[in-house]
Design an enzyme around this catalytic site. Structure first.
Site, PDB file in Angstrom:
ATOM      1  N   TYR A  66       0.571  -1.179   0.309  1.00 40.44           N
ATOM      2  CA  TYR A  66      -0.193   0.188   0.415  1.00 40.44           C
ATOM      3  C   TYR A  66       1.288   1.255   0.063  1.00 40.44           C
ATOM      4  O   TYR A  66       0.601   2.138  -0.646  1.00 40.44           O
ATOM      5  CB  TYR A  66      -0.720   0.043   1.693  1.00 40.44           C
ATOM      6  CG  TYR A  66      -1.806   1.109   0.987  1.00 40.44           C
ATOM      7  CD1 TYR A  66      -2.941   0.848   0.634  1.00 40.44           C
ATOM      8  CD2 TYR A  66      -1.948   1.892   2.527  1.00 40.44           C
ATOM      9  CE1 TYR A  66      -4.462   1.528   0.913  1.00 40.44           C
ATOM     10  CE2 TYR A  66      -2.594   2.914   1.714  1.00 40.44           C
ATOM     11  CZ  TYR A  66      -4.202   2.757   1.367  1.00 40.44           C
ATOM     12  OH  TYR A  66      -4.747   3.860   1.238  1.00 40.44           O
ATOM     13  N   LYS A 116       1.426   3.923  -3.211  1.00 40.47           N
ATOM     14  CA  LYS A 116       0.355   5.017  -2.876  1.00 40.47           C
ATOM     15  C   LYS A 116       1.997   6.247  -2.867  1.00 40.47           C
ATOM     16  O   LYS A 116       1.463   7.146  -3.740  1.00 40.47           O
ATOM     17  CB  LYS A 116       0.384   5.404  -1.210  1.00 40.47           C
ATOM     18  CG  LYS A 116      -1.131   4.742  -1.431  1.00 40.47           C
ATOM     19  CD  LYS A 116      -2.330   5.027  -2.166  1.00 40.47           C
ATOM     20  CE  LYS A 116      -3.747   4.312  -1.673  1.00 40.47           C
ATOM     21  NZ  LYS A 116      -4.924   5.095  -2.713  1.00 40.47           N
TER      22      LYS A 116
HETATM   23  P1  NAD Z   1     -13.944   1.014   0.382  1.00 40.40           P
HETATM   24  O1  NAD Z   1     -13.493  -0.105   0.320  1.00 40.40           O
HETATM   25  O2  NAD Z   1     -14.759   1.708   1.083  1.00 40.40           O
HETATM   26  O3  NAD Z   1     -13.515   1.638  -1.030  1.00 40.40           O
HETATM   27  C1  NAD Z   1     -12.907   1.257  -2.104  1.00 40.40           C
HETATM   28  C2  NAD Z   1     -13.863   1.059  -3.803  1.00 40.40           C
HETATM   29  O4  NAD Z   1     -12.676   1.222  -4.222  1.00 40.40           O
HETATM   30  C3  NAD Z   1     -15.555   0.405  -3.639  1.00 40.40           C
HETATM   31  O5  NAD Z   1     -16.219   1.153  -4.251  1.00 40.40           O
HETATM   32  C4  NAD Z   1     -14.719  -0.793  -4.485  1.00 40.40           C
HETATM   33  O6  NAD Z   1     -16.153  -1.570  -4.463  1.00 40.40           O
HETATM   34  C5  NAD Z   1     -13.952  -0.134  -5.622  1.00 40.40           C
HETATM   35  N1  NAD Z   1     -12.511  -1.298  -5.935  1.00 40.40           N
HETATM   36  C6  NAD Z   1     -12.707  -2.073  -4.675  1.00 40.40           C
HETATM   37  N2  NAD Z   1     -11.289  -2.866  -5.873  1.00 40.40           N
HETATM   38  C7  NAD Z   1     -12.071  -2.530  -7.015  1.00 40.40           C
HETATM   39  C8  NAD Z   1     -11.444  -3.180  -8.335  1.00 40.40           C
HETATM   40  N3  NAD Z   1     -10.956  -4.711  -8.359  1.00 40.40           N
HETATM   41  N4  NAD Z   1     -12.493  -2.540  -9.520  1.00 40.40           N
HETATM   42  C9  NAD Z   1     -12.537  -1.768  -9.209  1.00 40.40           C
HETATM   43  N5  NAD Z   1     -12.830  -0.980  -8.156  1.00 40.40           N
HETATM   44  C10 NAD Z   1     -12.564  -1.471  -7.499  1.00 40.40           C
HETATM   45  O7  NAD Z   1     -12.174   1.953   0.765  1.00 40.40           O
HETATM   46  P2  NAD Z   1     -11.813   3.624   0.873  1.00 40.40           P
HETATM   47  O8  NAD Z   1     -11.293   3.916   2.234  1.00 40.40           O
HETATM   48  O9  NAD Z   1     -13.325   4.854   0.590  1.00 40.40           O
HETATM   49  O10 NAD Z   1     -11.129   3.778  -0.169  1.00 40.40           O
HETATM   50  C11 NAD Z   1     -11.267   4.989  -1.445  1.00 40.40           C
HETATM   51  C12 NAD Z   1      -9.644   5.199  -1.510  1.00 40.40           C
HETATM   52  O11 NAD Z   1      -9.342   6.203  -0.639  1.00 40.40           O
HETATM   53  C13 NAD Z   1      -8.740   4.353  -2.166  1.00 40.40           C
HETATM   54  O12 NAD Z   1      -7.855   4.106  -2.250  1.00 40.40           O
HETATM   55  C14 NAD Z   1      -7.487   3.927  -0.447  1.00 40.40           C
HETATM   56  O13 NAD Z   1      -6.623   3.970  -0.887  1.00 40.40           O
HETATM   57  C15 NAD Z   1      -7.787   5.752  -0.084  1.00 40.40           C
HETATM   58  N6  NAD Z   1      -7.861   6.172   0.971  1.00 40.40           N
HETATM   59  C16 NAD Z   1      -8.537   6.005   1.747  1.00 40.40           C
HETATM   60  C17 NAD Z   1      -7.906   5.603   3.330  1.00 40.40           C
HETATM   61  C18 NAD Z   1      -9.522   5.764   4.629  1.00 40.40           C
HETATM   62  O14 NAD Z   1      -8.844   6.006   5.948  1.00 40.40           O
HETATM   63  N7  NAD Z   1     -10.274   5.232   4.165  1.00 40.40           N
HETATM   64  C19 NAD Z   1      -7.236   6.635   3.817  1.00 40.40           C
HETATM   65  C20 NAD Z   1      -6.232   7.392   2.383  1.00 40.40           C
HETATM   66  C21 NAD Z   1      -6.844   6.786   1.362  1.00 40.40           C
END
Ligand code: NAD
Length: 256
Positions: free
Chosen positions: A151, A155
């Site tokens: 990850y 990132k």
């Molecule tokens: P989440 O699990 O709620 O959402 C992830 C989304 O990606 C979902 O819609 C899922 O269906 C989709 N997805 C997963 N695998 C996929 C694939 N192979 N093809 C198409 N779609 C796919 O997660 P989130 O927390 O909303 O994360 C969204 C982004 O934000 C990610 O890139 C994550 O790394 C980043 N992020 C999250 C956080 C956090 O604390 N939640 C912090 C920093 C960055």
């Protein structure tokens, strides 16, 4: 502000992607959703904001499916004006125990998919001399945590890709920037809360408190709505010359 424009947000059936899609829809953008799980619910939430909504179920680990998704968006809406590379997954394990298949999946979904969608979106954006590419990186694009090798590597890669995309288009109306959230309470993070609660035999609330205490001085989650407003800013005229930044919304995580 975005009326008549189209935004494609990858991984937008849940969490941060859905929050950003709704914020862009509130500005009038038509939305192409992507992601797994329940599709009708998110589609209805965005449509309720009075814009057109499309959906493509491309698996972001598969370049051919990303090509099909971009072709679908062009065919349905003419062009993608705002591309939000957001889809992402997590896996937590020490390097020597990290499943090779999880490493490959994280690289493909969290990093390579952004390259593929970007290379396919750029020609149409450049043709009209306006475009916004927003990469949802993470605070883990700037600093590391143990047990998150894939990850953190992916990132950091997204932040690098953001800078190159910004530079290659610096004299055009196409900008590219990254958003770096700290903790956001989405299904991706709830899994880590659940793992902590199970490992330590504590409640959900106690596990959340521990998680925040370790990293986030504000002791607050950032919300998908707040992140959506940052994406709106990047799309606004005031964002015209904001290029190649990695902007944290992290409750002070990296100020320490
Ligand atoms: P989440 O699990 O709620 O959402 C992830 C989304 O990606 C979902 O819609 C899922 O269906 C989709 N997805 C997963 N695998 C996929 C694939 N192979 N093809 C198409 N779609 C796919 O997660 P989130 O927390 O909303 O994360 C969204 C982004 O934000 C990610 O890139 C994550 O790394 C980043 N992020 C999250 C956080 C956090 O604390 N939640 C912090 C920093 C960055």
């Amino acid at each position: 502000m975005l009326k008549g424009k189209t935004a494609l947000v990858t991984g937008s059936t849940s969490g941060i992607g859905l929050g950003i899609a709704k914020a862009l829809a509130r500005q009038g953008a038509n939305i192409v959703l992507n992601g797994f799980g329940d599709v009708e619910g998110p589609q209805a939430e965005v449509a309720a904001l009075g814009v057109q909504v499309g959906y493509h179920g491309a698996d972001m680990s598969k370049p051919a499916e990303i090509e099909a998704m971009m072709a679908y968006a062009a065919q349905q809406f003419g062009r993608v004006d705002v591309l939000v590379n957001n889809a992402g997954i997590q896996h937590v394990a020490r390097i020597e125990d990290f499943p090779v298949e999880r490493w490959d999946a994280i690289m493909a979904i969290n990093l390579s998919s952004a390259f593929h969608a970007t290379r396919l979106a750029l020609p149409a954006m450049k043709a009209v001399n306006w475009g916004r590419i927003i990469n949802v990186a993470s605070i883990h694009g700037l600093v590391a945590s143990a047990e998150k090798s894939a990850y953190v590597a992916a990132k950091h890669g997204v932040v690098g890709l953001t800078k190159v995309t910004a530079l290659e288009n610096a004299t055009t109306g196409v900008t590219c920037n990254a958003i770096c959230p700290g903790w956001v309470l989405t299904p991706l993070v709830q899994k880590q809360v659940d793992a902590k609660a199970a490992a330590l035999g504590i409640s959900n609330e106690e596990a959340i408190k521990l998680l925040l205490q370790e990293k986030e001085p504000s002791m607050q989650f950032t919300t998908p709505e707040e992140l959506g407003e940052l994406a709106v800013f990047f799309c606004s005229p005031a964002g015209n010359n904001v290029r190649g930044v990695a902007w944290n919304m992290d409750g002070g995580w990296t100020a320490q």
